[in-house]
Enzyme design. Structure first.
Site, PDB file in Angstrom:
ATOM      1  CD  GLU A  24      -0.581   1.713   0.493  1.00  0.00           C
ATOM      2  OE1 GLU A  24      -0.612   1.786   1.735  1.00  0.00           O
ATOM      3  OE2 GLU A  24      -0.359   0.652  -0.123  1.00  0.00           O
TER       4      GLU A  24
ATOM      5  CD1 TRP B 167       4.109  -2.382  -3.543  1.00  0.00           C
ATOM      6  CD2 TRP B 167       4.816  -1.211  -5.315  1.00  0.00           C
ATOM      7  NE1 TRP B 167       4.313  -1.093  -3.129  1.00  0.00           N
ATOM      8  CE2 TRP B 167       4.749  -0.348  -4.198  1.00  0.00           C
ATOM      9  CE3 TRP B 167       5.234  -0.698  -6.537  1.00  0.00           C
ATOM     10  CZ2 TRP B 167       5.101   1.010  -4.259  1.00  0.00           C
ATOM     11  CZ3 TRP B 167       5.578   0.650  -6.598  1.00  0.00           C
ATOM     12  CH2 TRP B 167       5.515   1.483  -5.477  1.00  0.00           C
ATOM     13  CG  ASP B 168       6.812  -4.102  -0.474  1.00  0.00           C
ATOM     14  OD1 ASP B 168       5.763  -3.746  -1.038  1.00  0.00           O
ATOM     15  OD2 ASP B 168       7.087  -3.804   0.696  1.00  0.00           O
TER      16      ASP B 168
ATOM     17  CE  LYS C 141       1.988   4.225   3.832  1.00  0.00           C
ATOM     18  NZ  LYS C 141       1.059   3.092   3.789  1.00  0.00           N
ATOM     19  CD  GLN C 142       4.036   4.312  -0.753  1.00  0.00           C
ATOM     20  OE1 GLN C 142       3.126   4.231   0.054  1.00  0.00           O
ATOM     21  NE2 GLN C 142       4.698   3.256  -1.176  1.00  0.00           N
TER      22      GLN C 142
END
Ligand code: BGC
Ligand code: BGC
Length: 992
Positions: free
Chosen positions: A501, A359-360, A621-622
């Protein structure tokens, strides 16, 4: 379960120590940044592999890491070509490392040039971003004492993509002799020991050689051909054909001081573009114009790219170069000529993530292309169209309808995320990788990118022929995947992984659910649009376009009605009263965390706590909720609470593992912080993203460029600092520029028109808050903390004496606070010297000075300095050095106060010296403070002027004659206490 981060599992084992991000100054000292050129002033074998990544060049067709032509032990040379995947165990498929075209060995009277032997007398490597050129100049003395200069240059042509150019200029310095240059194509490239190639054939041409190979499983054929020319002397040529390694050798005599150029050109084709690649390579080679002509065309092609995609930043050279660097790396990773490939997470610069696509691309990278290079954006999205079949297989395999794009994608759209990790420790357990089964927001991310591409370009034909099918077929997947919970009367999405994640199985992830809801809304809209805009289909005169597509996808009107119901009833956990969105059901019940308790650390929280424990904590994580709020910034996201962004930011940002979690985080946090007006914080996060590879701050740059972060950097500039909002009638800016940025320029392409932005900050003002809120101190060094003025004086005096220039202590007074070059010009007066002489004199003076400062000890601190520093630190004040000296760091170390200083900015940090405010503004930015919250302590007139121009509070040390313009004037720091200074500053405010 073992504490292993999934991210580290697929990395090469690093030979480099992992740096502690918290201790790394933002400004790297060992790379030099000019506006367009990245310079590596010395060779450091410790950083070999990371720098190979950093110095990657390419043209979207292929990328070549910055390995040396002559090779080096431990090097990881790689040329990766877009779309050239081949099968490999466990991770299914990877980009095959292609034959090394760089190989060029220089042999001097029988001795082979190599950096690990002999002496490197000079070394400099430069990446010219403006023209896509990598250069290296080396002065090398061979083990037997022959000295020669070598100038290398290479490019991957942007004007003619199958063409590569390399030039080596050789000048013997102190000998006459014979030089042999061996130029090869190395047919034995490997991927971590794995060889993907079958050698098919090879041969000689009239003046060249060629090589033909094929990947073992995907059967992609590759043909390469090369020739060399020697300019400046007569050479004899020989071709040799050892298996897999065709080589051309040129031999020539050289005399001392003579420069000879060897020019190597290479052509490369695969069976993905042409039927007979080796034939194509040979024909192309035969027709190639001279190296100089190829180079010229290549440079012109780059000019065109930058005309559209450049971002100009004034007032912050590091950021300027870093932004261009990130854009350069993005640009060379994407194909403008092919629509069956996309950008992989590590671009074409390294083997990390094996060339897989995440998806980056759609969420992080695509906006840069959509808004500055729409043709490339279209290719990247069309890749998803061509991989729909794989996505359908994935959906069907899991028992669902429609298309489910794979978490990791390669040639076909089938899922290629590995099922488990591959531990390198023979006793470690393999870790199950769940993202392939559960992280499914990608479908919606792709729909999001399709929709935004269409919005930005108005490319109706593409939406009709490609985009609509993507959006509709993936919507069908959601329809079959959502579950109706009758009791609660709502649709739910259970057993997923969100963007974060660290939580591996959750129900009703707000990010995913809202993205799905949005996706279904757009699916309905696209279908209606198709019906109304293209009532007559191309295939049959009687059928409309929507109907044709509906038939192909087996999409019925009942399905579309059920989408409406799902949109209305899809559950998203949030609290309407507080505006707080819950990341997923039950997140707020998890054990909380204070990340400060784990500092300092050098690894992710998942590695510290273990996978299971991390699952049980409120640690991210993000960005997840924040990612949602960012993506939905122009839409009503979840809640219409007026402070939703601030509330959720306050909750989630401190719980995010920003340093060692995902590299996708810092740019997104930068954007949101900028939108919330926290510009200093935004800048710090932004620089973390912008420098991630230049400084190798996560220790894994050797695996390849962090492409998502690079895309995020562009978004942070445009949507964060530029505050761009995309409105129907065009983009609108609400800038929040970082303090040092005096100008920000970029262009955006919106519905057929270019919009140019030229943003400047509101003019710098004196601090004007109610009461000064001081949070940091910036100390000048010389004359404030120590008296290096004396050392400078002696060095200048020695130089002046040697040159017979009039100079004495009194004349030295005029040099206080003045930078080296300006000082020299003052001493020299009207005496005329050449540029080179002046340069030499500055170097000489610096040598004298550097020699003398080695003798500095803590005894050389001026009275009161340490006491004040300690007191300030105890009150939580941040401390910087802002000194014109280029040796500030050494002096601070010798004085023994390095541990009391947060940031050192010096003569290398900015372009314009004091009295320009740049250095202090830069220091404030590095401290993460607004200028109005900083106090400068200075002993020089220019320093006080600079502090005031920066909008800071100024304390002058010395006589009123010199520092009278300061807010407070003191004799020196002896007996000075923070409390007294604070009273004086408060007083000042009242007096005003
Ligand atoms: C990443 C996943 C990826 C997996 C396997 C993990 O470290 O977080 O997104 O799919 O590695 O490549
Ligand atoms: C991140 C993912 C990302 C992947 C590839 C993982 O570490 O968690 O969001 O897609 O890396 O960059």
């Amino acid at each position: 379960m073992s504490a292993v981060t999934l991210d580290s599992v697929f990395r090469l084992r690093s030979t480099l120590p992992l740096p502690n991000l918290m201790n790394i100054p933002v400004h790297s000292r060992d790379l030099i940044y000019t506006d367009w050129t990245l310079i590596e002033p010395q060779f450091d074998p410790e950083r070999l592999r990371a720098r190979e990544t950093v110095f990657t060049i390419g043209n979207g067709y292929l990328g070549t890491r910055g390995s040396f032509e002559e090779g080096y032990p431990q090097a990881l040379p790689a040329t990766l070509m877009r779309g050239v995947y081949d099968a490999v165990p466990v991770i299914y498929t990877e980009l095959a490392n292609c034959p090394d075209w760089l190989s060029l060995v220089v042999i001097v009277n029988g001795e082979r040039f190599r950096l690990d032997r002999g002496d490197i007398l000079h070394y400099e490597r430069q990446l010219d971003l403006r023209h896509g050129l990598l250069k290296r100049s080396v002065r090398w003395r061979s083990p037997t004492g022959k000295t020669l200069d070598l100038q290398f240059e290479r490019f991957a042509s942007l004007a003619d993509r199958p063409v590569l150019g390399l030039r080596c200029q050789i000048t013997p310095i102190d000998f006459n002799g014979t030089i042999e240059v061996q130029s090869s194509l190395n047919g034995y490239p490997e991927n971590q020991g794995f060889d993907h190639w079958e050698q098919l054939d090879q041969g000689k041409l009239e003046q060249g050689i060629w090589l033909q190979l094929r990947t073992r499983h995907s059967h992609i054929e590759l043909g390469m051909a090369t020739k060399i020319a020697v300019i400046g002397t007569n050479a004899s040529f020989q071709a040799a054909n050892p298996p897999g390694y065709p080589t051309l050798t040129a031999t020539f005599a050289v005399t001392k001081g003579q420069t000879i150029s060897v020019e190597k050109v290479v052509t490369i084709f695969t069976s993905q573009e042409v039927e007979l690649p080796v034939q194509a390579a040979q024909n192309k080679l035969a027709d190639l114009p001279a190296y100089a002509v190829l180079l010229e065309a290549h440079q012109q092609a780059w000019d065109t790219v930058w005309q559209h995609s450049d971002v100009e930043i004034e007032g912050d050279r590091t950021a300027q170069l870093a932004v261009r660097y990130n854009l350069f790396q993005l640009f060379i990773s994407a194909s403008s000529h092919h629509d069956r490939v996309s950008v992989s997470a590590k671009t074409l610069s390294g083997v990390g993530y094996r060339g897989h696509i995440f998806w980056d691309t759609e969420i992080f990278i695509l906006p840069f292309f959509t808004l500055t290079q729409p043709a490339i954006a279209r290719n990247l999205l069309t890749y998803r169209y061509h991989t729909l079949e794989g996505a359908r297989r994935k959906a069907a395999h899991s028992g669902y309808q429609g298309a489910m794009f794979p978490w990791e994608s390669a040639a076909t759209g089938d899922e290629v995320t590995p099922k488990t990790s591959i531990p390198t420790d023979p006793y470690a357990e393999a870790v199950r990788i769940w993202v392939r089964d559960r992280e499914m927001h990608l479908n919606a991310d792709i729909a999001y990118a399709v929709w935004h591409y269409w919005q930005a370009t108005g490319d109706d034909n593409w939406l009709r022929d490609y985009g609509a099918e993507i959006i509709l077929d993936t919507a069908l997947f959601w329809m079959s995947r959502l579950e109706w919970h009758a009791e609660q009367e709502r649709y739910e999405l259970c057993g997923v992984i969100g963007a974060d994640e660290y939580h591996e199985q959750v129900n009703n992830n707000a990010f995913t659910n809202r993205m799905v809801q949005w996706h279904l809304e757009k699916a309905v809209a696209v279908y209606e649009w198709l019906q109304h805009t293209f009532p007559v289909g191309e295939a049959s005169q009687n059928e409309n376009h929507a109907a044709t597509l509906a038939q192909k996808l087996q999409l019925t009107s009942e399905h579309r009605l059920s989408w409406q119901a799902m949109i209305a009833k899809l559950y998203i956990p949030y609290d309407a009263e507080t505006g707080l969105i819950e990341q997923f059901e039950g997140f707020f019940q998890l054990k909380d965390i204070d990340l400060n308790d784990y500092e300092p650390r050098k690894q992710s929280i998942q590695a510290v706590l273990g996978i299971d424990e991390t699952n049980q904590r409120q640690v991210l994580k993000q960005p997840d909720v924040l990612m949602l709020l960012y993506l939905m910034r122009d839409t009503q996201s979840v809640t219409d609470h007026p402070d939703a962004l601030q509330k959720n930011w306050d909750y989630y940002a401190p719980r995010t593992d920003i340093t060692y979690g995902s590299s996708l985080t810092p740019a997104i946090h930068a954007i949101l912080a900028a939108n919330l007006g926290a510009t200093a914080d935004a800048y710090q996060q932004f620089m973390q993203a912008a420098m991630v590879d230049l400084e190798d701050s996560r220790g894994n740059t050797e695996d390849g460029i962090h492409a998502a972060s690079a895309g995020g950097v562009w978004q942070a500039v445009v949507f964060g600092f530029g505050g761009i909002q995309l409105k129907d009638d065009g983009p609108v800016a609400t800038p929040h520029l970082p303090p040092t940025w005096t100008r920000l320029k970029f262009k955006l392409h919106w519905r057929g028109t270019w919009h140019s932005f030229d943003l400047t900050p509101p003019s710098a003002q004196a601090p004007d808050s109610h009461k000064p809120n001081i949070q940091g101190f910036i100390f000048d060094l010389d004359g404030v903390l120590t008296n290096t003025a004396e050392f400078h004086y002696r060095a200048w005096q020695q130089l002046a004496d040697e040159e017979n220039l009039p100079f004495d202590r009194q004349a030295n007074e005029a040099l206080r606070g003045v930078a080296r070059q300006a000082s020299l010009l003052l001493i020299v007066g009207d005496r005329s010297y050449s540029e080179a002489q002046l340069q030499e004199m500055m170097e000489r003076k610096n040598r004298y000075y550097v020699e003398s400062i080695q003798t500095i000890t803590p005894q050389d601190l001026l009275p009161g300095a340490v006491a004040l520093l300690d007191e300030l630190r105890q009150t939580g004040m941040k401390i910087a050095i802002g000194s014109a000296s280029k040796n500030a760091k050494t002096v601070i170390e010798k004085l023994g106060i390095a541990d009391r200083i947060d940031v050192i900015t010096d003569g290398d940090s900015v372009e314009k010296p004091k009295p320009a405010p740049d250095l202090f503004l830069y220091a404030a930015t590095q401290l993460g403070l607004d200028p109005a919250h900083c106090v400068v302590v200075e002993d020089a007139t220019v320093g006080i002027e600079a502090a005031i121009a920066a909008g800071m509070w100024a304390i002058g040390l010395g006589s009123m004659d010199h520092v009278g313009a300061a807010h407070i004037v003191l004799q020196n720091l002896m007996g000075v206490h923070w409390a007294d200074l604070q009273t004086k500053l408060d007083q000042l405010k009242i007096d005003r």
